[in-house]
Scaffold this motif. Structure first.
Motif, PDB file in Angstrom:
ATOM      1  N   ARG A  72      30.782 -24.821   6.119  1.00 14.92           N
ATOM      2  CA  ARG A  72      29.581 -25.605   5.877  1.00 14.92           C
ATOM      3  C   ARG A  72      28.997 -26.205   7.151  1.00 14.92           C
ATOM      4  O   ARG A  72      27.801 -26.129   7.398  1.00 14.92           O
ATOM      5  CB  ARG A  72      29.849 -26.698   4.845  1.00 14.92           C
ATOM      6  CG  ARG A  72      28.556 -27.206   4.239  1.00 14.92           C
ATOM      7  CD  ARG A  72      28.769 -28.292   3.235  1.00 14.92           C
ATOM      8  NE  ARG A  72      29.464 -27.860   2.029  1.00 14.92           N
ATOM      9  CZ  ARG A  72      29.715 -28.673   1.014  1.00 14.92           C
ATOM     10  NH1 ARG A  72      29.332 -29.935   1.085  1.00 14.92           N
ATOM     11  NH2 ARG A  72      30.361 -28.237  -0.048  1.00 14.92           N
ATOM     12  N   GLY A 128      17.300 -22.320  -3.390  1.00 11.58           N
ATOM     13  CA  GLY A 128      18.396 -22.940  -4.126  1.00 11.58           C
ATOM     14  C   GLY A 128      19.371 -23.618  -3.178  1.00 11.58           C
ATOM     15  O   GLY A 128      19.049 -23.876  -2.010  1.00 11.58           O
ATOM     16  N   THR A 129      20.561 -23.887  -3.660  1.00 13.43           N
ATOM     17  CA  THR A 129      21.506 -24.681  -2.861  1.00 13.43           C
ATOM     18  C   THR A 129      22.724 -23.894  -2.402  1.00 13.43           C
ATOM     19  O   THR A 129      23.643 -24.477  -1.835  1.00 13.43           O
ATOM     20  CB  THR A 129      21.983 -25.923  -3.643  1.00 13.43           C
ATOM     21  OG1 THR A 129      22.751 -25.495  -4.772  1.00 13.43           O
ATOM     22  CG2 THR A 129      20.814 -26.759  -4.100  1.00 13.43           C
ATOM     23  N   HIS A 134      20.474 -21.549   1.638  1.00 15.47           N
ATOM     24  CA  HIS A 134      19.884 -22.864   1.888  1.00 15.47           C
ATOM     25  C   HIS A 134      19.761 -23.141   3.382  1.00 15.47           C
ATOM     26  O   HIS A 134      18.701 -23.576   3.861  1.00 15.47           O
ATOM     27  CB  HIS A 134      20.754 -23.924   1.214  1.00 15.47           C
ATOM     28  CG  HIS A 134      20.129 -25.286   1.160  1.00 15.47           C
ATOM     29  ND1 HIS A 134      19.229 -25.659   0.191  1.00 15.47           N
ATOM     30  CD2 HIS A 134      20.276 -26.358   1.973  1.00 15.47           C
ATOM     31  CE1 HIS A 134      18.855 -26.911   0.407  1.00 15.47           C
ATOM     32  NE2 HIS A 134      19.479 -27.351   1.481  1.00 15.47           N
TER      33      HIS A 134
ATOM     34  N   TYR B  86      22.803 -32.657   2.307  1.00 15.90           N
ATOM     35  CA  TYR B  86      23.350 -31.582   1.466  1.00 15.90           C
ATOM     36  C   TYR B  86      24.747 -31.958   0.955  1.00 15.90           C
ATOM     37  O   TYR B  86      25.048 -31.800  -0.241  1.00 15.90           O
ATOM     38  CB  TYR B  86      23.409 -30.301   2.291  1.00 15.90           C
ATOM     39  CG  TYR B  86      23.924 -29.073   1.583  1.00 15.90           C
ATOM     40  CD1 TYR B  86      23.054 -28.183   0.963  1.00 15.90           C
ATOM     41  CD2 TYR B  86      25.291 -28.781   1.554  1.00 15.90           C
ATOM     42  CE1 TYR B  86      23.521 -27.029   0.341  1.00 15.90           C
ATOM     43  CE2 TYR B  86      25.773 -27.638   0.926  1.00 15.90           C
ATOM     44  CZ  TYR B  86      24.875 -26.767   0.321  1.00 15.90           C
ATOM     45  OH  TYR B  86      25.357 -25.630  -0.303  1.00 15.90           O
ATOM     46  N   ASN B  87      25.587 -32.459   1.846  1.00 14.88           N
ATOM     47  CA  ASN B  87      26.942 -32.837   1.438  1.00 14.88           C
ATOM     48  C   ASN B  87      26.919 -33.977   0.426  1.00 14.88           C
ATOM     49  O   ASN B  87      27.685 -33.983  -0.544  1.00 14.88           O
ATOM     50  CB  ASN B  87      27.758 -33.254   2.666  1.00 14.88           C
ATOM     51  CG  ASN B  87      28.100 -32.077   3.558  1.00 14.88           C
ATOM     52  OD1 ASN B  87      28.117 -30.936   3.111  1.00 14.88           O
ATOM     53  ND2 ASN B  87      28.377 -32.353   4.824  1.00 14.88           N
ATOM     54  N   THR B  90      25.719 -32.642  -2.876  1.00 18.21           N
ATOM     55  CA  THR B  90      26.750 -31.789  -3.479  1.00 18.21           C
ATOM     56  C   THR B  90      27.824 -32.645  -4.149  1.00 18.21           C
ATOM     57  O   THR B  90      28.229 -32.390  -5.296  1.00 18.21           O
ATOM     58  CB  THR B  90      27.388 -30.894  -2.403  1.00 18.21           C
ATOM     59  OG1 THR B  90      26.379 -30.046  -1.841  1.00 18.21           O
ATOM     60  CG2 THR B  90      28.487 -30.024  -2.991  1.00 18.21           C
ATOM     61  N   ARG B  93      26.273 -34.558  -7.243  1.00 24.29           N
ATOM     62  CA  ARG B  93      26.080 -33.684  -8.404  1.00 24.29           C
ATOM     63  C   ARG B  93      27.409 -33.368  -9.072  1.00 24.29           C
ATOM     64  O   ARG B  93      27.526 -33.388 -10.299  1.00 24.29           O
ATOM     65  CB  ARG B  93      25.364 -32.403  -7.980  1.00 24.29           C
ATOM     66  CG  ARG B  93      25.041 -31.465  -9.120  1.00 24.29           C
ATOM     67  CD  ARG B  93      24.090 -30.356  -8.698  1.00 24.29           C
ATOM     68  NE  ARG B  93      24.667 -29.478  -7.679  1.00 24.29           N
ATOM     69  CZ  ARG B  93      24.017 -28.432  -7.152  1.00 24.29           C
ATOM     70  NH1 ARG B  93      22.780 -28.163  -7.531  1.00 24.29           N
ATOM     71  NH2 ARG B  93      24.592 -27.670  -6.241  1.00 24.29           N
ATOM     72  N   TYR B 140      13.223 -31.287   1.749  1.00 25.03           N
ATOM     73  CA  TYR B 140      13.455 -29.871   1.405  1.00 25.03           C
ATOM     74  C   TYR B 140      14.810 -29.706   0.720  1.00 25.03           C
ATOM     75  O   TYR B 140      14.933 -29.021  -0.302  1.00 25.03           O
ATOM     76  CB  TYR B 140      13.381 -29.042   2.687  1.00 25.03           C
ATOM     77  CG  TYR B 140      13.228 -27.551   2.507  1.00 25.03           C
ATOM     78  CD1 TYR B 140      12.036 -26.916   2.831  1.00 25.03           C
ATOM     79  CD2 TYR B 140      14.270 -26.765   2.038  1.00 25.03           C
ATOM     80  CE1 TYR B 140      11.885 -25.547   2.694  1.00 25.03           C
ATOM     81  CE2 TYR B 140      14.129 -25.395   1.898  1.00 25.03           C
ATOM     82  CZ  TYR B 140      12.943 -24.786   2.221  1.00 25.03           C
ATOM     83  OH  TYR B 140      12.806 -23.429   2.076  1.00 25.03           O
ATOM     84  N   VAL B 141      15.826 -30.336   1.310  1.00 29.42           N
ATOM     85  CA  VAL B 141      17.165 -30.261   0.715  1.00 29.42           C
ATOM     86  C   VAL B 141      17.147 -30.850  -0.696  1.00 29.42           C
ATOM     87  O   VAL B 141      17.661 -30.240  -1.645  1.00 29.42           O
ATOM     88  CB  VAL B 141      18.188 -30.998   1.601  1.00 29.42           C
ATOM     89  CG1 VAL B 141      19.553 -31.042   0.916  1.00 29.42           C
ATOM     90  CG2 VAL B 141      18.306 -30.331   2.974  1.00 29.42           C
ATOM     91  N   GLU B 144      15.515 -28.599  -3.390  1.00 31.27           N
ATOM     92  CA  GLU B 144      16.297 -27.462  -3.879  1.00 31.27           C
ATOM     93  C   GLU B 144      17.393 -27.917  -4.843  1.00 31.27           C
ATOM     94  O   GLU B 144      17.699 -27.215  -5.811  1.00 31.27           O
ATOM     95  CB  GLU B 144      16.876 -26.670  -2.709  1.00 31.27           C
ATOM     96  CG  GLU B 144      15.810 -25.951  -1.891  1.00 31.27           C
ATOM     97  CD  GLU B 144      14.883 -25.102  -2.765  1.00 31.27           C
ATOM     98  OE1 GLU B 144      15.379 -24.272  -3.552  1.00 31.27           O
ATOM     99  OE2 GLU B 144      13.646 -25.283  -2.677  1.00 31.27           O
ATOM    100  N   PHE B 145      17.980 -29.061  -4.609  1.00 29.10           N
ATOM    101  CA  PHE B 145      18.940 -29.596  -5.589  1.00 29.10           C
ATOM    102  C   PHE B 145      18.208 -29.943  -6.886  1.00 29.10           C
ATOM    103  O   PHE B 145      18.719 -29.697  -7.983  1.00 29.10           O
ATOM    104  CB  PHE B 145      19.675 -30.816  -5.027  1.00 29.10           C
ATOM    105  CG  PHE B 145      20.872 -30.465  -4.199  1.00 29.10           C
ATOM    106  CD1 PHE B 145      20.737 -30.138  -2.856  1.00 29.10           C
ATOM    107  CD2 PHE B 145      22.137 -30.434  -4.755  1.00 29.10           C
ATOM    108  CE1 PHE B 145      21.830 -29.785  -2.082  1.00 29.10           C
ATOM    109  CE2 PHE B 145      23.247 -30.083  -3.997  1.00 29.10           C
ATOM    110  CZ  PHE B 145      23.095 -29.757  -2.657  1.00 29.10           C
ATOM    111  N   ARG B 147      15.603 -28.533  -8.025  1.00 28.64           N
ATOM    112  CA  ARG B 147      15.217 -27.290  -8.695  1.00 28.64           C
ATOM    113  C   ARG B 147      16.357 -26.781  -9.568  1.00 28.64           C
ATOM    114  O   ARG B 147      16.120 -26.209 -10.640  1.00 28.64           O
ATOM    115  CB  ARG B 147      14.867 -26.237  -7.639  1.00 28.64           C
ATOM    116  CG  ARG B 147      14.110 -25.044  -8.187  1.00 28.64           C
ATOM    117  CD  ARG B 147      13.985 -23.930  -7.169  1.00 28.64           C
ATOM    118  NE  ARG B 147      13.388 -24.279  -5.912  1.00 28.64           N
ATOM    119  CZ  ARG B 147      12.082 -24.455  -5.704  1.00 28.64           C
ATOM    120  NH1 ARG B 147      11.252 -24.316  -6.703  1.00 28.64           N
ATOM    121  NH2 ARG B 147      11.616 -24.749  -4.506  1.00 28.64           N
ATOM    122  N   GLU B 148      17.571 -26.967  -9.093  1.00 27.45           N
ATOM    123  CA  GLU B 148      18.722 -26.454  -9.840  1.00 27.45           C
ATOM    124  C   GLU B 148      19.188 -27.412 -10.933  1.00 27.45           C
ATOM    125  O   GLU B 148      19.935 -27.008 -11.824  1.00 27.45           O
ATOM    126  CB  GLU B 148      19.871 -26.161  -8.869  1.00 27.45           C
ATOM    127  CG  GLU B 148      19.569 -24.981  -7.958  1.00 27.45           C
ATOM    128  CD  GLU B 148      20.746 -24.584  -7.099  1.00 27.45           C
ATOM    129  OE1 GLU B 148      21.762 -25.308  -7.090  1.00 27.45           O
ATOM    130  OE2 GLU B 148      20.647 -23.536  -6.433  1.00 27.45           O
TER     131      GLU B 148
END
Lengths: 252, 243
Positions: A72, A128-129, A134, B86-87, B90, B93, B140-141, B144-145, B147-148
């Motif tokens: 990552r 998407g992620t 991404h 992002y982390n 993640t 979620r 942006y990040v 996308e989260f 969107r899902e």
């Protein structure tokens, strides 16, 4: 033309070098070990801005083939910040032509792929992620923003499945039976040789023939599925696939 | 509500903490380089290890500083606003944190002339200036989260400058994009509980909106940005010419 290749010794790099090598002066870079080559070679880390800026001095174009998928932190370092560093290098040295590469799903992620057909390179990105898609999409967005304020032309070539035709029955001595249907889940395939020639077409396309400063292309051979469209790559780049990989989708 | 606030030791983070504290149970966190010496701040570098998982455990909502936090190099800013965001998303979620608020900036739209009726439906026009580009990428990040699905994300683009006091202070600032602290507090508390599907095209679908961008500046008479999202999603300032 003097061309800097980032990530030049990965999977795609040698095919690009083959396609460009006898027509241009190449400076091949990679974080890994040097390839066997007669071209200039530098070992650099694309996540280091000084490395990238130094490597771009005297170049007329940058081709970015660098990619890192599963880790990552490094994925963000290479796929996202590496693009920022590349654009800083382009600005620093007045390089107008930047060619980026990535997977098709940095544009056409699950939101499209699971539902639609005739997917084309001018759709709004929905990566998407998933980490790979991404991080590459973020890099692409950085590149795009740079073109809004600097005199840089960005061409992005999107790939997915890449094959050596000799290994799947489309070349001498091969059998396609083992490969049949491999292209059904995501019908987006190209031969390594055709991928290299596509990048050559992009490098050699006069900038004045680009409709805008940001042009994206889907690169795959002619496939019957209708899922994606390579029309733009054929028309604008003048690219013609030489390998059709029939054994991936043809029973006989 | 038990809230996690990122970049909590930055000037802006401290301001936001001060606004949220009266109504919420705050958990403050910051990166290790900034958290030193702050005994009430949890040190977390927002990596992809279990420290981020532990950070979000038992949290009802996250307020993430997506713009205006610590000063840093371009490289660090990009890293923090992409990888760290992002982390954090993640982990959130995965832990089932129901609400995430990204604090962005209306400067992403400041290229548009003031006479235009700029709403959330206008495309942002970020520059390559690292602070602005990073804010754009943080959005942006989040998008996308969103969107899902799996987490509800309110992307609040805040007016500028942030001024202490109420709407009258924003008027007195002379800036048509100003945001008063009292108005930000109102918007934050509303965004923590708002139905993000309100007014969305997908409101009646099986998967209603899980990402909404909302412009938040003070509802001053000559305000630069329209506040349709604040009215329709957050239910704010409808009696003050906002609709």
């Amino acid at each position: 033309m003097n061309i800097l290749i980032l990530g030049g010794n990965g999977m795609l790099g040698p095919w690009v070098v083959d396609a460009l090598g006898d027509r241009h002066r190449l400076r091949i870079t990679d974080i890994g070990e040097p390839p066997e080559t007669t071209h200039e070679w530098r070992q650099i880390d694309v996540s280091n801005v000084d490395d990238v800026v130094d490597s771009a001095e005297g170049m007329d174009a940058i081709v970015n083939l660098s990619v890192l998928r599963p880790h990552r932190r490094v994925a963000f370092d290479v796929n996202t910040r590496g693009n920022y560093n590349m654009m800083v290098a382009a600005v620093t040295h007045g390089i107008q032509r930047v060619i980026n590469t990535g997977p098709h799903f940095q544009l056409a992620g699950p939101g499209y792929e699971d539902w639609d057909f005739d997917l084309n390179p001018d759709m709004p990105p929905q990566p998407g992620t998933r980490l790979y898609a991404h991080t590459k999409a973020l890099g692409q967005e950085i590149d795009r923003v740079f073109t809004t304020t600097h005199d840089i032309y960005l061409q992005t070539l999107l790939f997915y499945h890449l094959y050596d035709p000799a290994d799947i029955g489309n070349g001498p001595g091969g059998s396609g039976l083992e490969s049949l249907g491999r292209d059904m889940m995501v019908p987006y395939s190209i031969a390594w040789q055709d991928a290299g020639s596509a990048i050559r077409c992009a490098v050699e396309l006069p900038l004045e023939r680009l409709p805008t400063r940001v042009e994206t292309y889907m690169l795959f051979t002619d496939l019957p599925h209708g899922k994606f469209s390579n029309t733009k790559a054929r028309g604008q780049l003048g690219w013609q696939p030489q390998y059709h990989l029939e054994s991936l989708w043809n029973k006989s | 509500m038990r809230l996690l606030l990122t970049s909590a030791t930055s000037d802006f983070g401290r301001s936001v903490a001060g606004l949220l504290a009266p109504d919420n149970d705050l958990v403050l966190t910051d990166l290790s380089e900034h958290a030193k010496g702050h005994e009430h701040v949890i040190t977390c570098d927002l990596g992809d290890d279990d420290s981020t998982d532990r950070l979000v455990d038992g949290i009802d909502g996250i307020v993430h500083i997506g713009y205006g936090g610590h000063f840093a190099s371009a490289s660090d800013l990009l890293d923090q606003h992409t990888r760290c965001t992002y982390n954090l998303l993640t982990a959130a979620r995965s832990a089932g944190v129901p609400r995430f608020i990204n604090l962005s900036t209306l400067k992403l739209l400041s290229d548009y002339p003031e006479n235009l009726t700029v709403t959330e439906n206008w495309r942002s026009t970020p520059s390559v200036e690292p602070v602005i580009l990073s804010a754009h990428l943080s959005e942006y990040v989040c998008r996308e989260f969103g969107r899902e699905g799996g987490i509800k994300i309110a992307n609040l683009r805040l007016g500028f400058p942030l001024v202490d006091g109420d709407t009258a202070a924003a008027v007195a600032s002379g800036s048509t994009a100003a945001l008063a602290g009292d108005d930000l507090r109102t918007a934050l508390n509303a965004a923590l509980i708002a139905d993000l599907a309100a007014g969305a095209q997908s409101a009646g679908s099986p998967h209603p909106a899980s990402f909404r961008t909302i412009h938040v500046q003070s509802p001053i008479p000559n305000r630069r940005f329209l506040l349709k999202g604040a009215a329709s999603i957050l239910g704010l300032w409808k009696g003050q010419g906002v609709a």
